[in-house]
Enzyme design. Structure first.
Site, PDB file in Angstrom:
ATOM      1  N   HIS A  32      15.764  19.622  22.881  1.00 17.08           N
ATOM      2  CA  HIS A  32      14.431  19.284  22.358  1.00 17.08           C
ATOM      3  C   HIS A  32      14.057  20.247  21.235  1.00 17.08           C
ATOM      4  CE1 HIS A  32      10.227  17.612  23.438  1.00 17.08           C
ATOM      5  NE2 HIS A  32      10.126  18.252  22.281  1.00 17.08           N
ATOM      6  N   HIS A  34      12.498  19.888  17.038  1.00 16.23           N
ATOM      7  CA  HIS A  34      12.038  18.977  15.971  1.00 16.23           C
ATOM      8  C   HIS A  34      12.515  19.493  14.616  1.00 16.23           C
ATOM      9  CE1 HIS A  34       9.034  16.575  18.363  1.00 16.23           C
ATOM     10  NE2 HIS A  34       9.196  17.612  19.169  1.00 16.23           N
ATOM     11  N   GLY A 194       3.893  12.953  19.300  1.00 16.85           N
ATOM     12  CA  GLY A 194       2.554  12.912  18.723  1.00 16.85           C
ATOM     13  C   GLY A 194       1.528  13.133  19.820  1.00 16.85           C
ATOM     14  N   HIS A 221       8.128  12.221  25.207  1.00 20.10           N
ATOM     15  CA  HIS A 221       7.236  13.374  25.380  1.00 20.10           C
ATOM     16  C   HIS A 221       6.193  12.956  26.419  1.00 20.10           C
ATOM     17  CE1 HIS A 221       8.659  15.019  21.529  1.00 20.10           C
ATOM     18  NE2 HIS A 221       7.990  16.121  21.795  1.00 20.10           N
ATOM     19  N   GLU A 224       2.700  16.840  28.891  1.00 17.73           N
ATOM     20  CA  GLU A 224       2.486  18.065  28.116  1.00 17.73           C
ATOM     21  C   GLU A 224       0.973  18.285  27.985  1.00 17.73           C
ATOM     22  OE1 GLU A 224       3.612  17.673  24.017  1.00 17.73           O
ATOM     23  OE2 GLU A 224       3.611  19.822  23.661  1.00 17.73           O
ATOM     24  N   ASP A 313      11.442  23.352  21.030  1.00 19.62           N
ATOM     25  CA  ASP A 313      10.421  22.454  20.471  1.00 19.62           C
ATOM     26  C   ASP A 313      10.326  22.661  18.960  1.00 19.62           C
ATOM     27  OD1 ASP A 313       8.783  20.303  20.800  1.00 19.62           O
ATOM     28  OD2 ASP A 313       7.031  21.424  21.471  1.00 19.62           O
TER      29      ASP A 313
HETATM   30  O1  LIG Z   1       5.348  19.240  21.440  1.00 19.08           O
HETATM   31  C1  LIG Z   1       5.118  18.199  20.796  1.00 19.08           C
HETATM   32  N1  LIG Z   1       4.427  17.194  21.386  1.00 19.08           N
HETATM   33  C2  LIG Z   1       4.170  16.022  20.752  1.00 19.08           C
HETATM   34  N2  LIG Z   1       4.548  15.804  19.492  1.00 19.08           N
HETATM   35  C3  LIG Z   1       5.208  16.775  18.847  1.00 19.08           C
HETATM   36  C4  LIG Z   1       5.528  17.995  19.457  1.00 19.08           C
HETATM   37  N3  LIG Z   1       6.178  18.760  18.576  1.00 19.08           N
HETATM   38  C5  LIG Z   1       6.283  18.041  17.446  1.00 19.08           C
HETATM   39  N4  LIG Z   1       5.691  16.843  17.599  1.00 19.08           N
HETATM   40  C6  LIG Z   1       5.556  15.778  16.619  1.00 19.08           C
HETATM   41  C7  LIG Z   1       5.186  16.311  15.231  1.00 19.08           C
HETATM   42  C8  LIG Z   1       6.341  15.930  14.374  1.00 19.08           C
HETATM   43  O2  LIG Z   1       5.945  15.583  13.067  1.00 19.08           O
HETATM   44  C9  LIG Z   1       6.952  14.759  15.094  1.00 19.08           C
HETATM   45  C10 LIG Z   1       8.379  14.410  14.772  1.00 19.08           C
HETATM   46  O3  LIG Z   1       9.246  15.489  14.829  1.00 19.08           O
HETATM   47  O4  LIG Z   1       6.801  15.113  16.468  1.00 19.08           O
HETATM   48 ZN   LIG Z   2       8.399  18.128  21.117  1.00 20.68          ZN
END
Ligand SMILES: O=c1[nH]cnc2c1ncn2[C@H]1C[C@H](O)[C@@H](CO)O1
Ligand SMILES: [Zn+2]
Length: 397
Positions: A32, A34, A194, A221, A224, A313
């Site tokens: 995990h 991004h 998101g 996701h 959280e 993350d």
């Molecule tokens: O931890 C997260 N939770 C939900 N969405 C997230 C998290 N970290 C990043 N994102 C979103 C923001 C990024 O633009 C998108 C794609 O990587 O995923």
């Molecule tokens: Zn994430």
């Protein structure tokens, strides 16, 4: 010197806690991470300058890195997510995507990661006129380039892409189809991300049902910023193979005053079915999903033998990396190399690449890597570097 007491023969010495350097060298598996949350600050500055993006809050790389960490440290997932406007803004051309993906693979490899699944949302990279397909191909090209460069530096890594759909948007079926089209061509699965509250995963049921019909893999996701209903929907309505975070499963685990632990039906299902939990400790502290490393649910979940994995993350927003996450856990819980190996094997078992390849990674790369590290303490000089945590923490963990 103390005279040995023959009635109390000394216990065999405990292997010491891993040093920071051993943690870095240990083979690690990351599920995990991004892509748009892991750029080097200097690269953001370069790309902004080249692309005429003038809205960066800082133009000095060190200050910019600090800005991301502070801005993401708000206790709210929504505020945390606002910082991605800047990274996505500079990732709108083929060249930018290739560079960011290549550096991602190199940085992970230099940190001892041997296998990574890195995710991003193709729909967020179309402002410069690229098509969804061009975005995927540019990122794949970057990952291959980064793998080659890492190899030249003596670091082996394999990177697979996960395509994310944004849960507030309405393109998830299209992105799921894209993931399916690029299956076996660098893309290993699908995800939704998101803001969680107000955007339940069931909004994207058509995408998940499509992927199931195609025998494809996805993670969601869930659990959280929102609790058990989100996890329940992700598993029982959508059929997720893994949970992104899933920390709120702790709400269904009840500890009695005598220390006994009772699992609710959902928590029992997650454990019985060996559902992989992609835990990201530092990110959880920043978004308010956990209060401290020592109180992070990962400690209890590991003791209860849930299938827990350790992840980054967003390395930029959290100022972290895989080694850093493990260092925090070693300090908080006194984890040894055996624990690290357990988390790593869990992650490799839960990856989306074929079973035979996962098995080979475990047997040919991960286990031999840990065996070598575990033997080092036997040959260590007395003056070797101190462990990262004290023994008192270890006994408490
Ligand atoms: O931890 C997260 N939770 C939900 N969405 C997230 C998290 N970290 C990043 N994102 C979103 C923001 C990024 O633009 C998108 C794609 O990587 O995923
Ligand atoms: Zn994430």
């Amino acid at each position: 010197m103390n005279t040995p007491n023959p009635s109390h023969p000394p216990l065999p010495p405990l292997p010491p806690l891993p040093t920071s350097e051993q943690i870095r060298r240990a083979p690690k598996v990351l599920l995990h991470d991004h892509l748009d949350g892991g750029l080097r600050p200097g690269t953001i500055v370069d790309l902004a300058r080249a692309g005429g993006y003038t809205a960066l809050p800082e133009t000095d790389p060190d200050k910019l890195g600090a800005w991301f960490r502070e801005a993401a440290d708000s206790g709210s997932l929504e505020r945390y997510l606002e910082t991605f406007a800047h990274t996505c803004a500079v990732m709108q051309t083929r060249e930018a995507l290739v560079r960011v993906a290549a550096e991602c693979a190199e940085d992970l490899a230099a940190d001892g990661v041997v296998y990574a699944e890195v995710r991003y949302a193709p729909e967020q990279h179309l402002e410069g006129g690229l098509t969804l397909e061009q975005v995927v191909e540019a990122v794949n090209e970057g990952f291959r380039l980064g793998e080659r460069r890492a190899k030249e530096d003596g670091n082996r890594i394999r990177v697979g892409a996960l395509l994310t759909a944004m849960r507030h948007a309405a393109r998830s079926l299209e992105i799921a189809e894209l993931a399916n089209r690029y299956r076996d061509l660098g893309v290993v699965g699908f995800d939704i991300a998101g803001a969680e509250a107000g955007y339940p995963p069931t909004r994207h049921l058509d995408a998940f049902e499509y992927l199931k019909r195609e025998n494809n893999h996805f993670t969601i996701h869930a659990g959280e910023a929102f609790g058990l209903p989100s996890i329940w929907q992700a598993l029982q309505w959508c059929g997720a193979d893994r949970l992104g975070h899933g920390v709120r499963i702790i709400d269904d685990i009840h500890t009695g005053e005598d220390g006994s632990v009772r699992l609710g039906r959902l928590a029992a299902y997650v454990r019985d079915k060996r559902v992989p939990l992609e835990m990201c400790p530092t990110s959880n502290l920043q978004t308010g999903a956990a209060t401290s490393y020592r109180e992070h649910p990962i400690g209890l979940l590991r003791r209860l033998h849930f299938r827990v994995t350790v992840n980054t993350d967003n390395r930029l927003m959290s100022g972290t990396g895989m080694s850093r996450e493990f260092e925090h856990l070693v300090t908080a819980f006194g984890y040894t190399l055996d624990d690290m190996q357990w988390f790593t094997v869990n992650a490799m078992k839960s990856a989306f690449i074929p079973f035979d390849e996962r098995l080979a990674m475990i047997n040919e790369v991960i286990k031999p890597g840990y065996a070598e590290l575990k033997a080092e303490w036997l040959f260590r000089a007395e003056s070797a570097a101190p462990p990262v945590a004290s023994d008192s923490v270890r006994q408490g963990g």
